[in-house]
Design a protein around this motif. Structure first.
Motif, PDB file in Angstrom:
ATOM      1  N   PHE A  32      43.401 -35.477   4.806  1.00 48.56           N
ATOM      2  CA  PHE A  32      44.060 -34.842   5.947  1.00 48.56           C
ATOM      3  C   PHE A  32      43.183 -34.956   7.188  1.00 48.56           C
ATOM      4  O   PHE A  32      42.045 -34.495   7.207  1.00 48.56           O
ATOM      5  CB  PHE A  32      44.333 -33.370   5.619  1.00 48.56           C
ATOM      6  CG  PHE A  32      45.334 -32.715   6.527  1.00 48.56           C
ATOM      7  CD1 PHE A  32      46.684 -32.756   6.221  1.00 48.56           C
ATOM      8  CD2 PHE A  32      44.929 -32.073   7.681  1.00 48.56           C
ATOM      9  CE1 PHE A  32      47.614 -32.158   7.050  1.00 48.56           C
ATOM     10  CE2 PHE A  32      45.849 -31.486   8.515  1.00 48.56           C
ATOM     11  CZ  PHE A  32      47.211 -31.518   8.201  1.00 48.56           C
ATOM     12  N   ARG A  33      43.712 -35.588   8.234  1.00 45.31           N
ATOM     13  CA  ARG A  33      42.873 -35.973   9.376  1.00 45.31           C
ATOM     14  C   ARG A  33      42.804 -34.947  10.502  1.00 45.31           C
ATOM     15  O   ARG A  33      41.817 -34.907  11.231  1.00 45.31           O
ATOM     16  CB  ARG A  33      43.404 -37.280   9.971  1.00 45.31           C
ATOM     17  CG  ARG A  33      43.281 -38.468   9.064  1.00 45.31           C
ATOM     18  CD  ARG A  33      43.770 -39.702   9.780  1.00 45.31           C
ATOM     19  NE  ARG A  33      43.843 -40.847   8.875  1.00 45.31           N
ATOM     20  CZ  ARG A  33      44.288 -42.028   9.229  1.00 45.31           C
ATOM     21  NH1 ARG A  33      44.718 -42.238  10.452  1.00 45.31           N
ATOM     22  NH2 ARG A  33      44.320 -43.017   8.351  1.00 45.31           N
ATOM     23  N   ILE A  34      43.874 -34.201  10.703  1.00 43.28           N
ATOM     24  CA  ILE A  34      43.937 -33.346  11.897  1.00 43.28           C
ATOM     25  C   ILE A  34      43.000 -32.153  11.710  1.00 43.28           C
ATOM     26  O   ILE A  34      43.086 -31.446  10.699  1.00 43.28           O
ATOM     27  CB  ILE A  34      45.379 -32.857  12.133  1.00 43.28           C
ATOM     28  CG1 ILE A  34      46.362 -34.025  12.130  1.00 43.28           C
ATOM     29  CG2 ILE A  34      45.472 -32.093  13.462  1.00 43.28           C
ATOM     30  CD1 ILE A  34      47.823 -33.611  11.993  1.00 43.28           C
ATOM     31  N   PRO A  35      42.089 -31.905  12.662  1.00 42.75           N
ATOM     32  CA  PRO A  35      41.206 -30.738  12.531  1.00 42.75           C
ATOM     33  C   PRO A  35      42.023 -29.448  12.454  1.00 42.75           C
ATOM     34  O   PRO A  35      43.033 -29.292  13.154  1.00 42.75           O
ATOM     35  CB  PRO A  35      40.375 -30.771  13.820  1.00 42.75           C
ATOM     36  CG  PRO A  35      40.480 -32.175  14.327  1.00 42.75           C
ATOM     37  CD  PRO A  35      41.821 -32.678  13.897  1.00 42.75           C
ATOM     38  N   ILE A  36      41.591 -28.535  11.595  1.00 46.13           N
ATOM     39  CA  ILE A  36      42.247 -27.242  11.439  1.00 46.13           C
ATOM     40  C   ILE A  36      41.281 -26.152  11.903  1.00 46.13           C
ATOM     41  O   ILE A  36      40.137 -26.093  11.454  1.00 46.13           O
ATOM     42  CB  ILE A  36      42.651 -27.000   9.974  1.00 46.13           C
ATOM     43  CG1 ILE A  36      43.704 -28.031   9.535  1.00 46.13           C
ATOM     44  CG2 ILE A  36      43.194 -25.574   9.791  1.00 46.13           C
ATOM     45  CD1 ILE A  36      44.066 -27.955   8.056  1.00 46.13           C
ATOM     46  N   VAL A  37      41.754 -25.321  12.817  1.00 44.81           N
ATOM     47  CA  VAL A  37      40.968 -24.200  13.328  1.00 44.81           C
ATOM     48  C   VAL A  37      41.610 -22.931  12.787  1.00 44.81           C
ATOM     49  O   VAL A  37      42.798 -22.685  13.005  1.00 44.81           O
ATOM     50  CB  VAL A  37      40.937 -24.209  14.868  1.00 44.81           C
ATOM     51  CG1 VAL A  37      40.231 -22.977  15.399  1.00 44.81           C
ATOM     52  CG2 VAL A  37      40.251 -25.482  15.373  1.00 44.81           C
ATOM     53  N   LEU A  38      40.842 -22.136  12.066  1.00 47.31           N
ATOM     54  CA  LEU A  38      41.367 -21.007  11.304  1.00 47.31           C
ATOM     55  C   LEU A  38      40.736 -19.708  11.779  1.00 47.31           C
ATOM     56  O   LEU A  38      39.518 -19.539  11.715  1.00 47.31           O
ATOM     57  CB  LEU A  38      41.077 -21.237   9.819  1.00 47.31           C
ATOM     58  CG  LEU A  38      41.516 -20.183   8.821  1.00 47.31           C
ATOM     59  CD1 LEU A  38      43.015 -19.930   8.895  1.00 47.31           C
ATOM     60  CD2 LEU A  38      41.109 -20.608   7.412  1.00 47.31           C
ATOM     61  N   CYS A  39      41.575 -18.795  12.278  1.00 51.58           N
ATOM     62  CA  CYS A  39      41.096 -17.488  12.723  1.00 51.58           C
ATOM     63  C   CYS A  39      41.740 -16.422  11.853  1.00 51.58           C
ATOM     64  O   CYS A  39      42.940 -16.167  11.954  1.00 51.58           O
ATOM     65  CB  CYS A  39      41.447 -17.276  14.196  1.00 51.58           C
ATOM     66  SG  CYS A  39      40.778 -15.738  14.863  1.00 51.58           S
ATOM     67  N   LEU A  40      40.950 -15.822  10.975  1.00 51.97           N
ATOM     68  CA  LEU A  40      41.420 -14.758  10.097  1.00 51.97           C
ATOM     69  C   LEU A  40      40.693 -13.468  10.444  1.00 51.97           C
ATOM     70  O   LEU A  40      39.470 -13.470  10.646  1.00 51.97           O
ATOM     71  CB  LEU A  40      41.148 -15.096   8.627  1.00 51.97           C
ATOM     72  CG  LEU A  40      41.785 -16.362   8.058  1.00 51.97           C
ATOM     73  CD1 LEU A  40      41.414 -16.517   6.587  1.00 51.97           C
ATOM     74  CD2 LEU A  40      43.300 -16.344   8.218  1.00 51.97           C
TER      75      LEU A  40
END
Length: 195
Positions: A32-40
């Motif tokens: 999976f190429r698209i960067p994922i930014v995760l705010c929990l």
């Protein structure tokens, strides 16, 4: 459906979202190429455990970024405990300890709003289960600048306050269950890979 070439996927969640995001990350394509930014939303004084827990499930790398770290493919960037996380015009992440927003630090709204500002219609915003309204304004902003927005189906949420707050503000591109969200993300990735 044909999607734009997304530059970033930004995900926000609170109560109940750990199991949802674990499920999604476990089902992504390994390349999976698209960067994922995760705010929990997370406990302020518990600094470890969340990255490790997500890493056990995720097929791609999960990290807590340093200030000024560059976004890169095949990686999930998790907002560190007690820091707001912003996306910058130079493709980096910045971290801040300014005041809480919506009683939260990290604030989902801060992360989503910065993504909308930087990546505009190349942003995919995703809002998951949660117990307050943080994230509703941010995901609406992504919608307003032409980005693609997914809100978790409230019927599948442990606590539906967060997605319902967003749905009161606008109609997202998609309302979906966690399983469907993973399918959508993989479909976007495969389309991007085939171009």
């Amino acid at each position: 459906m044909t999607y734009p070439d997304f530059k970033v996927i930004v995900i926000g969640g609170s109560a109940g979202s750990f199991s949802v995001i674990s499920n999604i990350l476990s089902r992504l394509d390994p390349d999976f190429r698209i960067p994922i930014v995760l705010c929990l939303h997370r406990l302020k004084h518990v600094r470890s455990g969340l990255v490790e827990g997500l890493s056990l499930k995720s097929v791609i790398n999960v990290v807590e970024p340093f200030d000024k770290e560059k976004l890169r493919p095949n990686t999930v960037f998790l907002a560190p405990a007690n820091y707001h996380m912003f996306l910058e015009l130079d493709g980096t992440i910045s971290l801040s300890t300014e005041e809480s927003l919506n009683h939260s630090r990290p604030s989902i709204d801060h992360t989503l709003l910065s993504a909308a500002y930087v990546y505009r219609d190349k942003t995919l915003g995703l809002l998951l289960t949660g117990a307050n309204k943080d994230g509703a304004a941010g995901i609406k902003r992504i919608h307003d600048v032409g980005g693609y927005t997914i809100v978790q189906d409230p019927a599948t949420c442990d606590i539906d306050t967060m997605p319902k707050a967003a749905l009161q503000l606008f109609e997202p591109s998609c309302i979906a269950s966690p399983d469907k969200i993973a399918e959508i993300l993989n479909g976007i990735h495969r389309e991007l890979r085939s171009k």
